[in-house]
Design an enzyme around this catalytic site. Structure first.
Site, PDB file in Angstrom:
ATOM      1  N   ASP A  98       0.888  -1.222   0.089  1.00 64.93           N
ATOM      2  CA  ASP A  98       0.021  -0.057  -0.079  1.00 64.93           C
ATOM      3  C   ASP A  98       0.770   1.218   0.042  1.00 64.93           C
ATOM      4  O   ASP A  98       2.107   1.267   0.370  1.00 64.93           O
ATOM      5  CB  ASP A  98      -0.951   0.134   1.314  1.00 64.93           C
ATOM      6  CG  ASP A  98      -0.296  -0.104   2.621  1.00 64.93           C
ATOM      7  OD1 ASP A  98       0.718  -0.443   2.699  1.00 64.93           O
ATOM      8  OD2 ASP A  98      -0.856   0.812   3.584  1.00 64.93           O
ATOM      9  N   GLU A 135       0.289  -1.138   5.734  1.00 64.72           N
ATOM     10  CA  GLU A 135       1.393  -0.868   6.672  1.00 64.72           C
ATOM     11  C   GLU A 135       1.148   0.879   6.724  1.00 64.72           C
ATOM     12  O   GLU A 135       1.284   1.471   7.920  1.00 64.72           O
ATOM     13  CB  GLU A 135       2.786  -1.099   5.774  1.00 64.72           C
ATOM     14  CG  GLU A 135       3.972  -0.485   6.724  1.00 64.72           C
ATOM     15  CD  GLU A 135       4.220   1.033   6.801  1.00 64.72           C
ATOM     16  OE1 GLU A 135       5.243   1.370   7.534  1.00 64.72           O
ATOM     17  OE2 GLU A 135       3.971   1.700   5.896  1.00 64.72           O
TER      18      GLU A 135
HETATM   19  C1  LIG Z   1      23.538  10.751  11.529  1.00 66.47           C
HETATM   20  C2  LIG Z   1      22.461  10.000  10.382  1.00 66.47           C
HETATM   21  C3  LIG Z   1      21.733  11.026   9.798  1.00 66.47           C
HETATM   22  C4  LIG Z   1      20.676  10.125   9.052  1.00 66.47           C
HETATM   23  C5  LIG Z   1      19.503  10.792   8.865  1.00 66.47           C
HETATM   24  C6  LIG Z   1      18.178   9.732   8.706  1.00 66.47           C
HETATM   25  C7  LIG Z   1      17.256  10.210   7.913  1.00 66.47           C
HETATM   26  C8  LIG Z   1      16.051   9.494   7.670  1.00 66.47           C
HETATM   27  C9  LIG Z   1      16.003   8.741   6.496  1.00 66.47           C
HETATM   28  C10 LIG Z   1      15.144   8.118   5.889  1.00 66.47           C
HETATM   29  C11 LIG Z   1      13.863   7.374   6.850  1.00 66.47           C
HETATM   30  C12 LIG Z   1      13.007   6.928   5.986  1.00 66.47           C
HETATM   31  C13 LIG Z   1      12.083   6.253   6.661  1.00 66.47           C
HETATM   32  C14 LIG Z   1      10.938   5.541   5.678  1.00 66.47           C
HETATM   33  C15 LIG Z   1       9.817   4.678   6.463  1.00 66.47           C
HETATM   34  C16 LIG Z   1       8.481   5.357   6.429  1.00 66.47           C
HETATM   35  C17 LIG Z   1       7.701   4.554   7.054  1.00 66.47           C
HETATM   36  C18 LIG Z   1       6.418   4.990   7.621  1.00 66.47           C
HETATM   37  O1  LIG Z   1       6.162   6.141   6.988  1.00 66.47           O
HETATM   38  N1  LIG Z   1       5.594   4.588   8.556  1.00 66.47           N
HETATM   39  C19 LIG Z   1       4.439   5.178   8.904  1.00 66.47           C
HETATM   40  C20 LIG Z   1       3.692   4.100   9.706  1.00 66.47           C
HETATM   41  C21 LIG Z   1       2.568   4.481  10.274  1.00 66.47           C
HETATM   42  C22 LIG Z   1       2.443   4.636  11.513  1.00 66.47           C
HETATM   43  C23 LIG Z   1       1.325   5.197  12.391  1.00 66.47           C
HETATM   44  C24 LIG Z   1       0.129   5.414  11.542  1.00 66.47           C
HETATM   45  C25 LIG Z   1       0.040   4.941  10.245  1.00 66.47           C
HETATM   46  C26 LIG Z   1       1.396   4.610   9.661  1.00 66.47           C
HETATM   47  C27 LIG Z   1       4.899   6.381  10.104  1.00 66.47           C
HETATM   48  O2  LIG Z   1       5.738   6.130  10.752  1.00 66.47           O
HETATM   49  O3  LIG Z   1       4.034   7.324   9.920  1.00 66.47           O
HETATM   50 ZN   LIG Z   2       6.674   2.334   4.049  1.00 70.11          ZN
HETATM   51 ZN   LIG Z   3       5.301   5.222   4.140  1.00 69.93          ZN
END
Ligand SMILES: CCCCCCCC/C=C\CCCCCCCC(=O)N[C@@H](Cc1ccccc1)C(=O)O
Ligand SMILES: [Zn+2]
Ligand SMILES: [Zn+2]
Length: 476
Positions: A100, A164
């Site tokens: 999704d 997700e």
């Molecule tokens: C010194 C080190 C520096 C590094 C920087 C790091 C920068 C971060 C970069 C990337 C991170 C990307 C993460 C992508 C994953 C996204 C997952 C997501 O969107 N999850 C949702 C899940 C969710 C939670 C609650 C309700 C609905 C959905 C979220 O967390 O919102």
């Molecule tokens: Zn994701």
């Molecule tokens: Zn996401």
């Protein structure tokens, strides 16, 4: 030893023909064109999700007709593949991804978000980084391995969730329960949640790979103020809206404590130290002395700030029924992302201590504790396999470091099956690319996608080892 030599000799090289390269990118474009949007918990585009299931059958026929692969649909639209290895003594592992995507209104995109159009070497569209790239790359790598007559030694699972983006309750949570009922315990899990970071630290020109070994928790706290309604011509000194606005403003103006000193970030920076020149290398190598300065510097930028503390985001505010009526109730929802060194209860207490107003009532809508830190030492099989595969597929990357995922992933639903949860997408990510995730113009380069397939093609073969791989990168 003879067995090891035989395996080395029978290793399948990760080289793809021109035709295969074209097919794999076209398959990704087709996946992007199916609008598998999650709107709210329990509210999905079910037509698109069903179509996606059929699409996978069409583009990965070998996966679906292989006798040692079992395919099951779980929770109506999620998919679980069980790939039976030839050596039952090796503990299985699992690859995770989700089908999704978040909604994407056409507005402001350079190309329509569900077009999957290719421009200047990039495939554009919702899901190209989050997370159809992983769904498709995992199955694509397996399809290509099977075509080359690959038979795995170590069993593995592929779990593709369909919700997700709205909690994972119907997909990942059900798959997890199913595997638990079958008595499955996993050696490790690999999910989304981190990347090869490129340009996130201004003084660091070289990209580095960050494998997230923990993830932040979350708390959705609804705050409510009630007041007696009446005629707006003779208003009280404060309305419910004013009281609540002041309360949320105090929360915004008072950041949660900086947890740099008690977190994994110190280890991340220490391991990164060799990548910096003087004086940053000395500072990162002596954080026992310099941590107060470093932790302050990290607060300046939104992303690094998210790594050092529990963040506070006021995301919803509802109040008022008519221009001339004193509002009876005002509600605001605050989304906290909890640092791994804190708990839900601690954050609720901190929030109340910041607001200090008895007229505000609190309701916990949803709360998830931060995830434990998965092992990343020399004996941690999952971590070392990721590291070894990065080393061979991306030889230009000097360093792999453990990190924290600032968002949440489906992997949180699988803590009952393993202590080794690693979040890593083998894709270069710049701050601009990051803004495309849940934002506009999300895109992946054709070359980056092929490298992700190559990574998984190598990783699946590397996982057939019975021992942890020897690490060559970054010796402490
Ligand atoms: C010194 C080190 C520096 C590094 C920087 C790091 C920068 C971060 C970069 C990337 C991170 C990307 C993460 C992508 C994953 C996204 C997952 C997501 O969107 N999850 C949702 C899940 C969710 C939670 C609650 C309700 C609905 C959905 C979220 O967390 O919102
Ligand atoms: Zn994701
Ligand atoms: Zn996401």
């Amino acid at each position: 030893l003879r067995d090891a030599e035989h395996r080395r000799a029978s290793r399948i090289p990760s080289q793809f023909s021109q035709e295969e390269s074209v097919t794999m990118k076209e398959s990704l474009k087709g996946a992007i064109q199916i609008p598998t949007v999650s709107f709210n918990p329990g509210e999905f585009n079910t037509t698109a999700l069903a179509e996606f299931g059929e699409y996978m059958h069409r583009v990965f026929p070998t996966v679906f007709r292989t006798s040692f692969i079992r395919h099951e649909v779980v929770g109506e639209y999620s998919h679980l593949f069980t790939v039976q290895g030839s050596d039952p003594s090796l503990q299985p592992y699992m690859l995770l991804a989700h089908i999704d995507v978040v909604p994407a209104p056409d507005q402001d995109w350079e190309v329509p978000p569900f077009s999957g159009l290719e421009r200047d070497g990039f495939i554009y569209g919702r899901g190209t980084l989050d997370n159809k790239n992983s769904v498709m790359a995992i199955l694509q790598a397996l399809e290509l391995l099977l075509i080359r007559n690959y038979i795995p030694r170590r069993s593995f699972f592929i779990a593709l969730g369909h919700d997700e983006e709205v909690s994972g309750a119907h997909g990942a949570q059900k798959i997890s329960a199913l595997l638990q009922a079958r008595g499955v315990q996993l050696a490790f899990i690999v999910d989304e949640g981190s990347f090869i970071m490129d340009g996130f630290i201004p003084s660091l020109k070289k990209p580095f790979a960050m494998v997230s070994v923990s993830e932040k928790g979350s708390l959705d706290l609804m705050m409510e103020v009630n007041s007696t309604p009446g005629h707006s011509s003779a208003p009280p000194k404060e309305t419910s809206i004013g009281i609540l606005a002041a309360a949320v403003s105090r929360l915004e103006q008072t950041p949660m404590p900086n947890m740099f000193g008690s977190g994994l970030l110190k280890i991340t920076l220490q391991q990164l130290a060799t990548e910096f020149s003087f004086p940053v290398n000395v500072i990162f190598n002596n954080l026992w002395l310099f941590w107060p300065i470093v932790s302050r510097l990290m607060e300046r930028d939104n992303i690094s700030n998210a790594l050092v503390r529990t963040t506070t985001a006021v995301t919803m505010f509802n109040a008022g029924i008519k221009v001339n009526v004193i509002p009876p109730v005002a509600r605001a929802t605050v989304n906290f992302r909890i640092h791994p060194a804190q708990t839900v209860q601690e954050v609720i207490k901190l929030a109340k201590d910041i607001v200090v107003d008895d007229r505000v009532q609190y309701h916990v809508l949803e709360a998830v504790e931060p995830l434990p830190v998965s092992p990343f030492d020399d004996r941690a099989l999952g971590y070392q396999l990721i590291r070894q595969t990065i080393e061979s597929v991306f030889p230009e990357i000097n360093i792999v470091v453990p990190g924290i995922c600032i968002a949440q992933t489906d992997s949180r639903h699988y803590t009952n099956l393993t202590t080794g949860i690693y979040r890593f997408n083998p894709v270069y990510l710049t701050p601009q690319d990051f803004s495309g995730i849940h934002g506009i113009n999300e895109r992946i380069s054709v070359q980056a996608y092929e490298m992700q397939v190559k990574f998984l093609f190598e990783f699946i073969q590397n996982a057939d080892t019975e021992q942890r791989p020897v690490s060559h990168l970054h010796e402490l």
